[in-house]
Enzyme design. Structure first.
Site, PDB file in Angstrom:
ATOM      1  N   ASN A 171      34.690  46.854  42.959  1.00  0.00           N
ATOM      2  CA  ASN A 171      34.319  45.868  43.963  1.00  0.00           C
ATOM      3  C   ASN A 171      35.410  44.825  44.196  1.00  0.00           C
ATOM      4  OD1 ASN A 171      32.313  44.070  45.557  1.00  0.00           O
ATOM      5  ND2 ASN A 171      32.943  42.760  43.839  1.00  0.00           N
ATOM      6  N   LYS A 206      42.675  49.241  52.034  1.00  0.00           N
ATOM      7  CA  LYS A 206      41.295  49.722  51.917  1.00  0.00           C
ATOM      8  C   LYS A 206      41.176  51.183  52.366  1.00  0.00           C
ATOM      9  CE  LYS A 206      38.807  46.211  50.363  1.00  0.00           C
ATOM     10  NZ  LYS A 206      38.141  46.306  49.040  1.00  0.00           N
ATOM     11  N   SER A 262      36.332  48.647  53.401  1.00  0.00           N
ATOM     12  CA  SER A 262      36.114  47.739  54.523  1.00  0.00           C
ATOM     13  C   SER A 262      36.235  48.485  55.840  1.00  0.00           C
ATOM     14  CB  SER A 262      37.148  46.612  54.486  1.00  0.00           C
ATOM     15  OG  SER A 262      37.145  45.857  55.688  1.00  0.00           O
ATOM     16  N   ASP A 299      35.949  40.038  36.011  1.00  0.00           N
ATOM     17  CA  ASP A 299      36.411  39.051  36.979  1.00  0.00           C
ATOM     18  C   ASP A 299      37.725  38.507  36.446  1.00  0.00           C
ATOM     19  OD1 ASP A 299      34.909  37.428  39.437  1.00  0.00           O
ATOM     20  OD2 ASP A 299      36.498  36.260  38.478  1.00  0.00           O
ATOM     21  N   ASP A 326      42.663  40.735  35.601  1.00  0.00           N
ATOM     22  CA  ASP A 326      43.069  41.056  36.954  1.00  0.00           C
ATOM     23  C   ASP A 326      43.230  42.571  37.013  1.00  0.00           C
ATOM     24  OD1 ASP A 326      44.427  41.556  39.320  1.00  0.00           O
ATOM     25  OD2 ASP A 326      46.047  40.139  38.944  1.00  0.00           O
ATOM     26  N   TYR A 373      45.676  44.629  54.920  1.00  0.00           N
ATOM     27  CA  TYR A 373      44.439  44.724  54.146  1.00  0.00           C
ATOM     28  C   TYR A 373      43.716  46.028  54.474  1.00  0.00           C
ATOM     29  CZ  TYR A 373      39.539  43.633  52.975  1.00  0.00           C
ATOM     30  OH  TYR A 373      38.252  43.662  52.486  1.00  0.00           O
TER      31      TYR A 373
END
Length: 267
Positions: free
Chosen positions: A96, A172, A155, A43, A69, A168
């Site tokens: 993820n 993806k 997505s 994370d 990151d 976005y």
């Protein structure tokens, strides 16, 4: 050969990105509960990674926090190297981490031609280049060992398109395409590469706030577009991830699986 429990991970070591909360946290915990041999919790917020690592340790599974990151290749390399020293070579990678990256909230964008170019980069850095960074660093260990699993969370904005989420969705879609190409390169080394395509999940809110939101007119209007009349839960994502990481999915690669409550049936 599949054993008595086809979802038993038989001591595999996993690196899960964006695992400090939400679906990533649930994925990490689910892998741990199905006999993973160790979990690296990534994370960009160190405290979140550490908290989930402690939850996993409480289950009796070794875990380390791998704060970085994913779009920062140098920081990511340092985190992975440290995690490998503690846990061993990774045979599972779950990409993820997503949304708008560590610096901005994920919101509906303006129409594409009204969007400033400066807004594009954050989506590609996390959702595409972050996936590539992780694969570039971890795949050599998998291919040398003769096997592994890579699962990338994408997505429906990228799979079928979504208004006001065009950039976005492009990132993806790029990640899903990257997985298909990687599947062809890595298959002969025993590594499978698949994607899971999501629609809207329940927001990560405290229970009282979540229930208030789900009962709101806005949420009810949104969820009416789903054949299964609810938003997704982190467990929905986690169980499909577990399947794709297990021996039960050993002959599946290069695929994108919709986990979306029937939001769309398009292939």
């Amino acid at each position: 050969m599949i054993g008595d429990d086809p979802l038993d991970l038989a001591g595999q070591i996993a690196f899960v990105t964006g695992a400090g909360q939400g679906a990533g946290r649930e994925i990490a915990l689910t892998l741990a509960k199905h006999n993973a041999g160790g979990i690296a919790v990534n994370d960009f917020v160190k405290q979140r990674a550490q908290a989930v690592a402690e939850e996993i340790k409480a289950l009796g599974v070794p875990a380390v926090a791998a704060a970085a990151d994913v779009s920062d290749a140098d920081a990511l390399d340092t985190a992975i190297t440290h995690a490998e020293q503690q846990l061993g070579t990774f045979s599972i990678l779950v990409n993820n981490a997503g949304n708008a990256g560590p610096t901005d909230a994920m919101n509906s964008s303006p129409l594409f031609w009204d969007s400033p170019r400066d807004d594009w980069e954050k989506y590609f850095k996390t959702n595409l280049f972050g996936v590539m960074n992780c694969c570039h660093r971890i795949l050599p260990g998998m291919t040398k060992a003769g096997g592994g699993r890579v699962v990338t969370i994408v997505s429906d904005a990228g799979r079928i398109g979504e208004s006001r989420l065009t950039t976005y969705g492009a990132a993806k879609a790029g990640a899903a395409g990257f997985m298909r190409g990687l599947a062809k390169e890595a298959g002969r080394f025993g590594v499978t590469c698949n994607s899971i395509s999501l629609s809207t999940l329940e927001p990560p809110l405290p229970e009282a706030q979540l229930q208030e939101y789900l009962a709101s007119e806005r949420a009810q209007k949104h969820v009416s577009r789903y054949v299964v009349r609810r938003f997704g839960k982190p467990s929905d994502v986690a169980m499909m991830t577990l399947f794709l990481c297990s021996d039960a999915a050993s002959w599946i690669t290069g695929q994108t699986y919709p986990v979306n409550g029937g939001y769309t049936f398009a292939v």
